[in-house]
Design a protein around this motif. Structure first.
Motif, PDB file in Angstrom:
ATOM      1  N   LYS A   4      40.404  33.968  46.986  1.00  0.00           N
ATOM      2  CA  LYS A   4      39.758  35.154  47.520  1.00  0.00           C
ATOM      3  C   LYS A   4      40.600  35.668  48.677  1.00  0.00           C
ATOM      4  CE  LYS A   4      35.103  33.416  46.449  1.00  0.00           C
ATOM      5  NZ  LYS A   4      33.759  33.113  46.991  1.00  0.00           N
ATOM      6  N   GLY A   6      40.816  37.860  52.158  1.00  0.00           N
ATOM      7  CA  GLY A   6      40.066  38.455  53.252  1.00  0.00           C
ATOM      8  C   GLY A   6      40.982  38.929  54.361  1.00  0.00           C
ATOM      9  N   GLY A  40      36.754  40.206  51.645  1.00  0.00           N
ATOM     10  CA  GLY A  40      36.125  39.497  52.750  1.00  0.00           C
ATOM     11  C   GLY A  40      36.640  39.981  54.087  1.00  0.00           C
ATOM     12  N   GLU A  42      36.531  38.485  58.323  1.00  0.00           N
ATOM     13  CA  GLU A  42      36.046  37.560  59.328  1.00  0.00           C
ATOM     14  C   GLU A  42      35.333  38.342  60.443  1.00  0.00           C
ATOM     15  OE1 GLU A  42      39.091  34.804  60.592  1.00  0.00           O
ATOM     16  OE2 GLU A  42      38.813  33.610  58.779  1.00  0.00           O
ATOM     17  N   THR A  64      32.130  40.510  51.872  1.00  0.00           N
ATOM     18  CA  THR A  64      31.423  39.321  52.322  1.00  0.00           C
ATOM     19  C   THR A  64      32.022  38.837  53.640  1.00  0.00           C
ATOM     20  OG1 THR A  64      30.680  37.120  51.665  1.00  0.00           O
ATOM     21  CG2 THR A  64      32.924  37.704  51.089  1.00  0.00           C
ATOM     22  N   CYS A  66      33.744  36.205  55.588  1.00  0.00           N
ATOM     23  CA  CYS A  66      34.532  35.059  55.103  1.00  0.00           C
ATOM     24  C   CYS A  66      34.945  34.107  56.227  1.00  0.00           C
ATOM     25  CB  CYS A  66      35.755  35.536  54.329  1.00  0.00           C
ATOM     26  SG  CYS A  66      36.959  36.508  55.265  1.00  0.00           S
ATOM     27  N   ALA A  98      28.346  32.925  54.738  1.00  0.00           N
ATOM     28  CA  ALA A  98      29.752  32.698  55.101  1.00  0.00           C
ATOM     29  C   ALA A  98      30.181  31.286  54.702  1.00  0.00           C
ATOM     30  CB  ALA A  98      29.955  32.904  56.596  1.00  0.00           C
ATOM     31  N   PRO A  99      31.477  31.074  54.390  1.00  0.00           N
ATOM     32  CA  PRO A  99      31.931  29.763  53.931  1.00  0.00           C
ATOM     33  C   PRO A  99      32.157  28.752  55.045  1.00  0.00           C
ATOM     34  CG  PRO A  99      33.766  31.288  53.947  1.00  0.00           C
ATOM     35  CD  PRO A  99      32.543  32.088  54.295  1.00  0.00           C
ATOM     36  N   HIS A 206      40.626  26.210  54.682  1.00  0.00           N
ATOM     37  CA  HIS A 206      40.675  27.644  54.964  1.00  0.00           C
ATOM     38  C   HIS A 206      42.128  27.957  55.301  1.00  0.00           C
ATOM     39  CE1 HIS A 206      38.182  31.193  55.555  1.00  0.00           C
ATOM     40  NE2 HIS A 206      38.666  31.434  56.758  1.00  0.00           N
ATOM     41  N   TRP A 261      39.693  30.829  50.365  1.00  0.00           N
ATOM     42  CA  TRP A 261      40.064  32.047  51.074  1.00  0.00           C
ATOM     43  C   TRP A 261      41.481  32.003  51.617  1.00  0.00           C
ATOM     44  CZ3 TRP A 261      37.574  36.511  50.972  1.00  0.00           C
ATOM     45  CH2 TRP A 261      36.219  36.517  50.627  1.00  0.00           C
ATOM     46  N   VAL A 263      43.174  34.482  54.278  1.00  0.00           N
ATOM     47  CA  VAL A 263      42.746  35.549  55.190  1.00  0.00           C
ATOM     48  C   VAL A 263      43.937  36.074  55.989  1.00  0.00           C
ATOM     49  CG1 VAL A 263      41.216  36.145  57.106  1.00  0.00           C
ATOM     50  CG2 VAL A 263      40.451  34.528  55.356  1.00  0.00           C
TER      51      VAL A 263
END
Length: 305
Positions: A4, A6, A40, A42, A64, A66, A98-99, A206, A261, A263
């Motif tokens: 994913k 973000g 996503g 943050e 979403t 993330c 959130a993860p 992450h 994720w 990011v």
């Protein structure tokens, strides 16, 4: 393998250097990142702390949450103080699905102090590092028990900055505190990103795909210039605009089976580097290297349920 993509809102508004901020709303920030392809975002300072307010905003943007930064102080404060401060964040992050929460150590850190040059970073003794790692592990275990895992963010100008400090922290901490692997921060500190992934892949929960401009970093005077000076000078950028080989980094993560994720966290001057344009560059490069590494990038934003 699934991934994913973000972003962090730090490209639009910087929480440490307010002057490096666009005058854009949360809704516009989300719209721009989603239009570039990111699903996503943050949490940043312009996000509401009430899930009943945040969820409709996320749903409308089809994004979403993330992750998001928690300023931990376990080097200087006890567990109870940190538990009290993170409890509302845990409740919020659980409510919006959130993860994880990103744990960043700000105790004994100079990352937010522009008057302190990089060379003045605090260094933990072996005994201090062991005690600190055990303490963070206990905190991570407690947060996971409350329903929200942490991801430990090694960071420039903090107590875990250099690769050997990360190795020591990981050796002395436990599975209760997963690792946030940040390519840009590790490379800034002179570390080997691929070697760190090989060593610590089992704990990576992450990933921040932050790129660096190596010429900017090479020109820094660590005796005179601070971390925030480096940010203002443009030390960081998005994948595809900097010096790191993200094809190799993503391939290495894929070899070890990382899913989750990726990011983009790239703080820089939005006037010189417009966030939407940077988001488009970063997304295009990540899609290229993800495909080459065998990842399927999920395109769903806000969950249908």
């Amino acid at each position: 393998m699934k991934a994913k993509l973000g972003m962090s809102p730090i490209a639009w508004w910087n929480d440490d250097l307010v002057e490096l901020s666009d005058d854009v709303s949360l809704e516009e920030c989300l719209r721009q990142s989603r239009s570039a392809g990111f699903t996503g975002m943050e949490k940043g300072r312009r996000f509401p702390d009430d899930p009943d307010v945040m969820l409709p905003i996320l749903k409308k943007a089809d994004v979403t949450l993330c992750g998001g930064w928690f300023s931990g102080t376990l080097t200087v404060e006890d567990l109870s103080a940190n538990k009290d401060r993170i409890a509302p964040m845990i409740a919020l992050f659980k409510a919006v699905g959130a993860p994880c929460i990103v744990y960043g150590e700000v105790g004994r850190s100079i990352q937010g102090d522009r008057t302190k040059p990089l060379a003045q970073k605090a260094v933990l003794s072996d005994a201090e590092m062991k005690a600190y790692a055990r303490k963070v592990t206990e905190f991570g275990e407690w947060c996971a028990g409350e329903g929200m895992p942490l991801a430990y963010h090694h960071h420039m100008a903090a107590v875990v900055q250099f690769e050997h400090e990360l190795d020591s922290f990981m050796k002395n901490s436990g599975e209760g505190i997963p690792l946030l692997l940040d390519a840009g921060h590790l490379a800034f500190a002179g570390g080997d990103v691929l070697r760190a992934i090989d060593r610590h892949h089992k704990r990576i929960g992450h990933v921040h795909v932050k790129d660096i401009r190596q010429p900017v970093i090479d020109a820094l005077d660590w005796e005179r210039q601070s971390f925030l000076d480096a940010v203002a000078l443009g030390a960081f950028t998005v994948p595809g605009d900097g010096s790191l080989d993200f094809a190799a980094i993503v391939r290495k993560l894929a070899e070890h089976g990382y899913e989750g994720w990726f990011v983009v966290e790239a703080e820089q001057d939005p006037k010189k580097n417009p966030p939407l344009k940077m988001a488009q560059i970063g997304h295009k490069e990540l899609m290229r290297v993800m495909a080459a590494a065998g990842y399927t990038v999920e395109i769903q934003g806000f969950p249908d349920k």
